[in-house]
Design a protein around this motif. Structure first.
Motif, mmCIF file in Angstrom:
data_model
loop_
_atom_site.group_PDB
_atom_site.id
_atom_site.type_symbol
_atom_site.label_atom_id
_atom_site.label_comp_id
_atom_site.label_asym_id
_atom_site.label_seq_id
_atom_site.Cartn_x
_atom_site.Cartn_y
_atom_site.Cartn_z
ATOM 1 N N MET A 134 0.858 -1.188 0.000
ATOM 2 C CA MET A 134 0.000 0.000 0.000
ATOM 3 C C MET A 134 0.891 1.234 0.000
ATOM 4 O O MET A 134 1.223 1.791 1.037
ATOM 5 N N HIS A 135 1.271 1.666 -1.219
ATOM 6 C CA HIS A 135 2.264 2.729 -1.366
ATOM 7 C C HIS A 135 1.672 4.123 -1.524
ATOM 8 O O HIS A 135 2.402 5.102 -1.418
ATOM 9 N N CYS A 136 0.402 4.246 -1.766
ATOM 10 C CA CYS A 136 -0.193 5.574 -1.980
ATOM 11 C C CYS A 136 -0.980 6.006 -0.741
ATOM 12 O O CYS A 136 -2.157 6.319 -0.807
ATOM 13 N N LEU A 137 -0.305 6.045 0.386
ATOM 14 C CA LEU A 137 -0.980 6.328 1.656
ATOM 15 C C LEU A 137 -1.487 7.750 1.786
ATOM 16 O O LEU A 137 -2.370 8.018 2.588
ATOM 17 N N GLY A 138 -0.945 8.674 1.010
ATOM 18 C CA GLY A 138 -1.349 10.065 1.132
ATOM 19 C C GLY A 138 -2.537 10.459 0.282
ATOM 20 O O GLY A 138 -3.096 11.533 0.464
ATOM 21 N N CYS A 139 -2.949 9.617 -0.641
ATOM 22 C CA CYS A 139 -4.059 10.011 -1.503
ATOM 23 C C CYS A 139 -5.373 9.961 -0.723
ATOM 24 O O CYS A 139 -5.538 9.137 0.171
ATOM 25 N N PRO A 140 -6.288 10.859 -1.030
ATOM 26 C CA PRO A 140 -7.545 10.935 -0.275
ATOM 27 C C PRO A 140 -8.327 9.627 -0.234
ATOM 28 O O PRO A 140 -8.895 9.270 0.786
ATOM 29 N N HIS A 141 -8.352 8.902 -1.343
ATOM 30 C CA HIS A 141 -9.111 7.654 -1.367
ATOM 31 C C HIS A 141 -8.509 6.633 -0.416
ATOM 32 O O HIS A 141 -9.223 5.963 0.326
ATOM 33 N N ALA A 142 -7.196 6.522 -0.409
ATOM 34 C CA ALA A 142 -6.532 5.522 0.433
ATOM 35 C C ALA A 142 -6.739 5.815 1.914
ATOM 36 O O ALA A 142 -6.964 4.898 2.704
ATOM 37 N N THR A 143 -6.667 7.064 2.296
ATOM 38 C CA THR A 143 -6.790 7.377 3.718
ATOM 39 C C THR A 143 -8.218 7.226 4.223
ATOM 40 O O THR A 143 -8.427 7.105 5.422
ATOM 41 N N SER A 144 -9.201 7.210 3.319
ATOM 42 C CA SER A 144 -10.589 7.047 3.756
ATOM 43 C C SER A 144 -11.066 5.598 3.663
ATOM 44 O O SER A 144 -12.138 5.267 4.149
ATOM 45 N N GLU A 145 -10.269 4.735 3.050
ATOM 46 C CA GLU A 145 -10.610 3.307 2.976
ATOM 47 C C GLU A 145 -10.392 2.654 4.332
ATOM 48 O O GLU A 145 -9.476 3.018 5.063
ATOM 49 N N THR A 146 -11.202 1.660 4.624
ATOM 50 C CA THR A 146 -10.923 0.876 5.827
ATOM 51 C C THR A 146 -9.740 -0.039 5.538
ATOM 52 O O THR A 146 -9.401 -0.305 4.379
ATOM 53 N N VAL A 147 -9.122 -0.517 6.591
ATOM 54 C CA VAL A 147 -8.011 -1.449 6.436
ATOM 55 C C VAL A 147 -8.477 -2.675 5.655
ATOM 56 O O VAL A 147 -7.797 -3.150 4.745
ATOM 57 N N GLU A 148 -9.669 -3.151 5.964
ATOM 58 C CA GLU A 148 -10.204 -4.322 5.278
ATOM 59 C C GLU A 148 -10.409 -4.062 3.787
ATOM 60 O O GLU A 148 -10.072 -4.894 2.939
ATOM 61 N N GLN A 149 -10.951 -2.893 3.441
ATOM 62 C CA GLN A 149 -11.163 -2.542 2.041
ATOM 63 C C GLN A 149 -9.835 -2.440 1.294
ATOM 64 O O GLN A 149 -9.716 -2.907 0.161
ATOM 65 N N ALA A 150 -8.850 -1.839 1.925
ATOM 66 C CA ALA A 150 -7.541 -1.687 1.293
ATOM 67 C C ALA A 150 -6.892 -3.047 1.058
ATOM 68 O O ALA A 150 -6.297 -3.281 0.001
ATOM 69 N N CYS A 151 -7.030 -3.936 2.014
ATOM 70 C CA CYS A 151 -6.464 -5.277 1.850
ATOM 71 C C CYS A 151 -7.151 -6.021 0.714
ATOM 72 O O CYS A 151 -6.482 -6.697 -0.077
ATOM 73 N N ALA A 152 -8.460 -5.879 0.609
ATOM 74 C CA ALA A 152 -9.196 -6.531 -0.478
ATOM 75 C C ALA A 152 -8.742 -5.979 -1.828
ATOM 76 O O ALA A 152 -8.536 -6.730 -2.783
ATOM 77 N N ALA A 153 -8.544 -4.669 -1.905
ATOM 78 C CA ALA A 153 -8.128 -4.033 -3.156
ATOM 79 C C ALA A 153 -6.706 -4.438 -3.556
ATOM 80 O O ALA A 153 -6.399 -4.512 -4.743
ATOM 81 N N HIS A 154 -5.867 -4.697 -2.556
ATOM 82 C CA HIS A 154 -4.465 -5.025 -2.832
ATOM 83 C C HIS A 154 -4.183 -6.520 -2.756
ATOM 84 O O HIS A 154 -3.039 -6.938 -2.944
ATOM 85 N N GLY A 155 -5.198 -7.314 -2.459
ATOM 86 C CA GLY A 155 -5.023 -8.762 -2.400
ATOM 87 C C GLY A 155 -4.106 -9.206 -1.278
ATOM 88 O O GLY A 155 -3.341 -10.149 -1.434
ATOM 89 N N THR A 156 -4.184 -8.509 -0.150
ATOM 90 C CA THR A 156 -3.333 -8.855 0.991
ATOM 91 C C THR A 156 -4.172 -9.409 2.134
ATOM 92 O O THR A 156 -5.383 -9.231 2.183
ATOM 93 N N ASN A 157 -3.501 -10.049 3.061
ATOM 94 C CA ASN A 157 -4.143 -10.689 4.196
ATOM 95 C C ASN A 157 -4.429 -9.653 5.288
ATOM 96 O O ASN A 157 -3.509 -9.167 5.946
ATOM 97 N N ALA A 158 -5.700 -9.318 5.477
ATOM 98 C CA ALA A 158 -6.084 -8.296 6.456
ATOM 99 C C ALA A 158 -5.722 -8.713 7.880
ATOM 100 O O ALA A 158 -5.263 -7.880 8.666
ATOM 101 N N ASP A 159 -5.917 -9.978 8.203
ATOM 102 C CA ASP A 159 -5.605 -10.431 9.566
ATOM 103 C C ASP A 159 -4.121 -10.281 9.874
ATOM 104 O O ASP A 159 -3.747 -9.865 10.968
#
Length: 67
Positions: free
Chosen positions: A28-53
Motif C-alpha cells: 500500500m504505497h499511496c498512503l497520502g491520496c484521499p481515497h486511500a486514507t478514507s478506505e478501511t483497512v479491510e477494504q484496502a487489503c481486499a483491493a491489494h489482495g493482501t491478508n487483512a488479519d
C-alpha cells in the motif's frame, strides 16, 4: 489503541505515522491520496489482495512495542 479492520488507514496513520512502513510492506504505497486514507483497512487489503488479519496483527504488534 488497537487497530481493527473497520478503521480507516487515515485513522491508523494519525495515531502513529510509523505504521506507514507496515502498510507499505503490504503493497500500500499511496498512503497520502484521499481515497486511500478514507478506505478501511479491510477494504484496502481486499483491493491489494493482501491478508487483512496479518496486517492487523503486524500493526498491533508495532503499536504495542511503541507503548
Amino acid at each position: 489503541m488497537e487497530v481493527t479492520k473497520g478503521m480507516t488507514i487515515g485513522e491508523v496513520l494519525r495515531q502513529n505515522r510509523g505504521t506507514a512502513r507496515i502498510f507499505m510492506e503490504f503493497g500500500m504505497h499511496c498512503l497520502g491520496c484521499p481515497h486511500a486514507t478514507s478506505e478501511t483497512v479491510e477494504q484496502a487489503c481486499a483491493a491489494h489482495g493482501t491478508n487483512a488479519d496479518e496486517l492487523i496483527h503486524q500493526l498491533n504488534t508495532f503499536l504495542s512495542e511503541q507503548a
